[in-house]
Write an enzyme that holds these catalytic residues in place. Structure first.
Site: not given
Lengths: 220, 220
Positions: A154, A156, A161
């Protein structure tokens, strides 16, 4: 008299050194503050055309054709998120429950074509849904790994870099971008970036296809 | 000779002042760094008994009965989240898509009983689902407001005493806490806390029941 002069000179030199050190510390602090990105984006994002932004990122010549769509131009939460993402030069780690936004999908493919090392982790139950970008990313040659658990993958978040963390409540779907109340933090403080990088590497190894249970161990 | 002595003294005084200023700046920086909470929690949380933590927070006497459950004791992501939440002394703003965790529900009710001003914003489509804590919070006298939009109120954040932001991918549900890959950031940097406080106040006003469309304007 010589001794007093020497003492005076030593005192002045010490004072000058201390003032220099103070100025250097202040300059470093200001530089660190200026360089360290700290941004909060809220959604729903105002509708806006992102064609020029994506065309510009695709390279010279591509931006020659102005987009004919009627959407307003200018800054919005989606364009800011895109810009942060497109700033990647070396690597991009993405760990996303749901990914269906065509604009964000194009940005990721563009970075892959530019030579940025892109790695994607996603949720097995959501990657096959209609509109998912995951198939396109795989087709473009981008490495994708997924969970094989009952719970959801779940997260996100994305890491640009190895130094910029993009994280929040936002799944990268058009529905969420245009209709939901969502937040995204853009963070460069190492105390936050490092644990997320470690979490990504942990999950990346754990979701290595050699661990998938539908391959029998004898066939390895 | 007097003039040289005075110059020497001035030089030494300047040096001493500069060194003092340097030390003060270093002490302030260390103090700020020490005081500013920066924590990352990952889920799923290891199973652990949180009874003692909640009983201790309920006040003296309540913790006298040791919990007979077989769950292990000790630190885990859920207990750390609970501890951050229970540190509230004045106010708690909660903005949550889904809220069904009994432990987190008890913690919020406990703070309300302690006199902390608790305000909750949630999603209309999820607040009535089986297991939701929202009904209990309302029953306990806690103010709750919800959206009336087609999109989701998908935020998952809380603000403790106007100074500590708790935000991430985690909905406050048992399912997410025990089974999902999730993250929560605990942040005290004003650059992050302030925009979230403003977002909460904006949503709080917008979701004021006087704006609900099912009340006709003539009946106001």
């Amino acid at each position: 008299m010589w001794a007093v002069d020497a003492q005076r000179r030593a005192g002045l030199a010490l004072a000058a050194a201390a003032v220099l050190a103070l100025a250097l510390a202040a300059w470093r602090r200001r530089r660190r503050q200026r360089r360290s990105v700290r941004e909060v984006l809220f959604f729903p994002s105002r509708p806006s055309c992102t064609e020029e932004l994506l065309a510009e990122a695709a390279g010279p010549g591509a931006a020659a054709q102005p987009c004919p769509c009627p959407l307003p131009r200018g800054d919005c939460s989606l364009s800011r998120l895109l810009r942060r993402l497109l700033s990647a030069r070396r690597s991009l780690e993405i760990c996303l429950f749901a990914f269906s936004s065509p604009q964000l999908g194009r940005a990721v493919q563009l970075l892959h074509r530019r030579g940025v090392r892109v790695r994607v982790v996603t949720d097995a139950q959501y990657m096959g849904l209609r509109g998912s970008q995951i198939g396109r990313l795989r087709h473009a040659g981008i490495q994708v790994r997924h969970d094989q658990e009952n719970g959801y993958m779940h997260h996100k978040f994305a890491i640009v870099d190895g130094r910029m963390l993009i994280t929040g409540s936002l799944n990268w779907t058009t529905e969420a971008i245009q209709n939901n109340r969502e937040n995204v933090l853009v963070v460069e403080d190492a105390e936050y970036v490092k644990p997320f990088l470690d979490e990504f590497e942990r999950i990346w190894e754990e979701y290595n296809p050699i661990n998938y249970r539908f391959f029998s161990k004898d066939n390895k």
